[in-house]
Design an enzyme around this catalytic site. Structure first.
Site, PDB file in Angstrom:
ATOM      1  N   THR A 176       0.819  -1.194   0.000  1.00  0.00           N
ATOM      2  CA  THR A 176       0.000   0.000   0.000  1.00  0.00           C
ATOM      3  C   THR A 176       0.869   1.266   0.000  1.00  0.00           C
ATOM      4  O   THR A 176       1.818   1.389   0.788  1.00  0.00           O
ATOM      5  CB  THR A 176      -0.931   0.016   1.226  1.00  0.00           C
ATOM      6  OG1 THR A 176      -1.878  -1.033   1.085  1.00  0.00           O
ATOM      7  CG2 THR A 176      -1.686   1.331   1.375  1.00  0.00           C
TER       8      THR A 176
ATOM      9  N   PHE B 230       1.856   0.404   6.888  1.00  0.00           N
ATOM     10  CA  PHE B 230       2.031   1.166   5.634  1.00  0.00           C
ATOM     11  C   PHE B 230       3.347   1.953   5.614  1.00  0.00           C
ATOM     12  O   PHE B 230       3.374   3.152   5.307  1.00  0.00           O
ATOM     13  CB  PHE B 230       0.868   2.149   5.403  1.00  0.00           C
ATOM     14  CG  PHE B 230      -0.473   1.535   5.160  1.00  0.00           C
ATOM     15  CD1 PHE B 230      -0.627   0.193   4.868  1.00  0.00           C
ATOM     16  CD2 PHE B 230      -1.619   2.329   5.211  1.00  0.00           C
ATOM     17  CE1 PHE B 230      -1.888  -0.358   4.634  1.00  0.00           C
ATOM     18  CE2 PHE B 230      -2.878   1.794   4.973  1.00  0.00           C
ATOM     19  CZ  PHE B 230      -3.005   0.449   4.693  1.00  0.00           C
TER      20      PHE B 230
ATOM     21  N   THR C 171      -3.482   0.592  10.587  1.00  0.00           N
ATOM     22  CA  THR C 171      -3.618   2.052  10.593  1.00  0.00           C
ATOM     23  C   THR C 171      -4.881   2.364  11.376  1.00  0.00           C
ATOM     24  O   THR C 171      -5.969   1.953  10.950  1.00  0.00           O
ATOM     25  CB  THR C 171      -3.719   2.609   9.153  1.00  0.00           C
ATOM     26  OG1 THR C 171      -2.500   2.333   8.473  1.00  0.00           O
ATOM     27  CG2 THR C 171      -3.974   4.109   9.150  1.00  0.00           C
TER      28      THR C 171
ATOM     29  N   LYS D  73     -10.571  -3.175  -1.576  1.00  0.00           N
ATOM     30  CA  LYS D  73     -10.093  -4.372  -0.855  1.00  0.00           C
ATOM     31  C   LYS D  73     -10.684  -4.399   0.542  1.00  0.00           C
ATOM     32  O   LYS D  73     -10.566  -3.425   1.290  1.00  0.00           O
ATOM     33  CB  LYS D  73      -8.559  -4.363  -0.792  1.00  0.00           C
ATOM     34  CG  LYS D  73      -7.992  -5.618  -0.111  1.00  0.00           C
ATOM     35  CD  LYS D  73      -6.504  -5.736  -0.330  1.00  0.00           C
ATOM     36  CE  LYS D  73      -5.928  -6.947   0.385  1.00  0.00           C
ATOM     37  NZ  LYS D  73      -4.481  -7.077   0.183  1.00  0.00           N
TER      38      LYS D  73
HETATM   39  C1  LIG Z   1       3.910  -8.658   5.587  1.00  0.00           C
HETATM   40  C2  LIG Z   1       2.592  -8.328   4.964  1.00  0.00           C
HETATM   41  C3  LIG Z   1       2.326  -7.016   4.604  1.00  0.00           C
HETATM   42  C4  LIG Z   1       1.109  -6.697   4.013  1.00  0.00           C
HETATM   43  N1  LIG Z   1       0.881  -5.413   3.634  1.00  0.00           N
HETATM   44  C5  LIG Z   1      -0.276  -5.115   2.971  1.00  0.00           C
HETATM   45  C6  LIG Z   1      -0.495  -3.814   2.484  1.00  0.00           C
HETATM   46  O1  LIG Z   1       0.345  -2.922   2.601  1.00  0.00           O
HETATM   47  N2  LIG Z   1      -1.674  -3.568   1.851  1.00  0.00           N
HETATM   48  C7  LIG Z   1      -2.630  -4.536   1.651  1.00  0.00           C
HETATM   49  O2  LIG Z   1      -3.679  -4.260   1.057  1.00  0.00           O
HETATM   50  N3  LIG Z   1      -2.428  -5.785   2.109  1.00  0.00           N
HETATM   51  C8  LIG Z   1      -1.288  -6.090   2.744  1.00  0.00           C
HETATM   52  N4  LIG Z   1      -1.078  -7.367   3.197  1.00  0.00           N
HETATM   53  C9  LIG Z   1      -2.154  -8.362   3.037  1.00  0.00           C
HETATM   54  C10 LIG Z   1      -1.982  -9.217   1.792  1.00  0.00           C
HETATM   55  O3  LIG Z   1      -2.054  -8.455   0.627  1.00  0.00           O
HETATM   56  C11 LIG Z   1      -3.080 -10.305   1.749  1.00  0.00           C
HETATM   57  O4  LIG Z   1      -4.341  -9.679   1.613  1.00  0.00           O
HETATM   58  C12 LIG Z   1      -3.078 -11.172   3.003  1.00  0.00           C
HETATM   59  O5  LIG Z   1      -1.782 -11.421   3.442  1.00  0.00           O
HETATM   60  C13 LIG Z   1      -3.769 -12.513   2.771  1.00  0.00           C
HETATM   61  O6  LIG Z   1      -3.098 -13.250   1.781  1.00  0.00           O
HETATM   62  P1  LIG Z   1      -2.034 -14.430   2.132  1.00  0.00           P
HETATM   63  O7  LIG Z   1      -2.703 -15.315   3.133  1.00  0.00           O
HETATM   64  O8  LIG Z   1      -1.785 -15.091   0.808  1.00  0.00           O
HETATM   65  O9  LIG Z   1      -0.836 -13.766   2.662  1.00  0.00           O
HETATM   66  C14 LIG Z   1       0.129  -7.708   3.797  1.00  0.00           C
HETATM   67  C15 LIG Z   1       0.416  -9.027   4.170  1.00  0.00           C
HETATM   68  C16 LIG Z   1       1.630  -9.339   4.737  1.00  0.00           C
HETATM   69  C17 LIG Z   1       1.901 -10.775   5.114  1.00  0.00           C
END
Ligand SMILES: Cc1cc2nc3c(=O)[nH]c(=O)nc-3n(C[C@H](O)[C@H](O)[C@H](O)COP(=O)(O)O)c2cc1C
Length: 352
Positions: A91, A120, A184, A219
């Site tokens: 993000t 973020f 946040t 999202k």
């Molecule tokens: C370390 C980390 C940082 C993340 N940062 C963001 C972010 O900045 N913005 C966002 O929309 N989702 C963020 N996510 C969420 C992921 O995009 C995703 O929606 C979530 O991890 C579920 O998917 P997964 O189980 O495959 O990891 C982050 C996830 C992780 C693990």
């Protein structure tokens, strides 16, 4: 091989240090045209059966990298060269900010999960725009995920998102309004329809004003009550959004403070997808993310109505070739089911 490296080296190192080194390595790769092209030729999805068009954008396959890895748009092309069909950067916030104090990223290896409270951390919209303007050496679909700057109070949230959107929408293959990260303060309150309507309306005006009319998605969090999922879906239809990304991380867990991702999120993420599909049918593009680990998970999401699927934690545990492997297996599965295109799988098991 990756399992050995992970068990004996990576998991002994601080998770965020590994993350930064990986991004740095990939950023270097992104600036090495020949190697990048060779990797792209070997690992990116090239099978015509995997091609998908969503909101007017052509994707070489369904599986992309979720937001949060390439927060500053530093290495999207390198990620695409490793086999992801698209990369969601961010993000990104209007103003640069450091994020929360470290430690803020924790592996739960036994559960194939991660908890993060990054908050973020990013260099801001202008810096990201400069990077996104660099010409691309390999084809890469790049989505841009925007969020609220932490110090901006809620009444000014829409203006803050609009600042980012003006900077980034013209450079994005699609734009995502993120109102679902748990790190946040107050951000997830923006999912309430009364706040979300003016916010999405303003950002959509920006997207509609770009030369290519940038597609806009929102999202959402897995912790929304089911009625609220329906309400966001109805709003997305009403405003003419292009799609919904479900889901972000969950706060429903007993681990360290932060959002949980990976295997424990799988069931709820799938449940939210099914609910969205029941509500909107194929009128919106649904992007499913949360707990995707292997080809079976991707297949299940497609059958349930997702057009695109994303993963992040699965890649951490699955290794660098994770996406390439899944795309290869998906192509086999498409043929096994007598289909000529993966598009035929979308929504197959969803109630009509
Ligand atoms: C370390 C980390 C940082 C993340 N940062 C963001 C972010 O900045 N913005 C966002 O929309 N989702 C963020 N996510 C969420 C992921 O995009 C995703 O929606 C979530 O991890 C579920 O998917 P997964 O189980 O495959 O990891 C982050 C996830 C992780 C693990």
């Amino acid at each position: 091989m990756y399992r050995l490296v992970f068990t004996h080296v990576l998991r002994r190192l601080d998770a965020e240090t590994v993350h930064h080194r990986t991004v740095r390595g990939l950023a270097l790769l992104a600036r090495t045209p020949l190697l990048k092209r060779l990797l792209h030729r070997a690992l990116a999805p090239h099978d015509p059966a995997l091609r998908i068009t969503a909101f007017g954008v052509h994707f070489p396959g369904p599986l992309g990298l979720a937001a949060g890895f390439d927060k500053d748009a530093a290495c999207a092309e390198a990620v695409a060269a490793l086999g992801f069909s698209h990369v969601e950067v961010g993000t990104i916030t209007a103003h640069a900010q450091p994020g929360n104090p470290r430690p803020r990223l924790f592996r739960l290896v036994g559960e194939r999960a991660v908890v993060n409270r990054m908050g973020f951390n990013n260099a801001g919209a202008q810096a990201a725009a400069r990077r996104l303007r660099r010409t691309r050496g390999v084809p890469a679909v790049v989505g841009v995920n925007i969020g609220k700057t932490k110090v901006v109070p809620e009444p000014e949230a829409a203006a803050d998102y609009v600042t980012s959107a003006k900077e980034l929408a013209p450079l994005a293959d699609y734009l995502v309004v993120n109102v679902s990260s748990p790190n946040t303060p107050g951000l997830r309150d923006l999912q309430a329809v009364s706040l979300l309507r003016p916010l999405l309306t303003s950002v959509k005006e920006v997207c509609d004003g770009t030369p290519r009319r940038t597609p806009l998605l929102v999202k959402i969090a897995p912790d929304l009550a089911d009625d609220d999922v329906d309400a966001v879906a109805d709003l997305a239809l009403e405003l003419g959004l292009d799609g919904i990304i479900a889901t972000n991380t969950t706060i429903a867990h007993d681990g360290p403070t932060g959002g949980l991702s990976g295997r424990p999120l799988k069931a709820r993420s799938l449940e939210v997808l099914r609910r969205l599909r029941a509500r909107v049918g194929d009128r919106l593009t649904l992007v499913s993310v949360g707990g995707v680990e292997d080809v079976d998970d991707v297949w299940e999401r497609l059958l349930a109505g997702a057009t695109l699927v994303q993963g992040y934690t699965g890649w951490i545990y699955g290794g660098p070739l994770w996406a390439a492997r899944i795309h290869r297996r998906l192509a086999r599965r498409v043929r096994l089911h007598g289909m000529t295109s993966i598009g035929e799988a979308i929504g197959r098991t969803a109630p009509r």
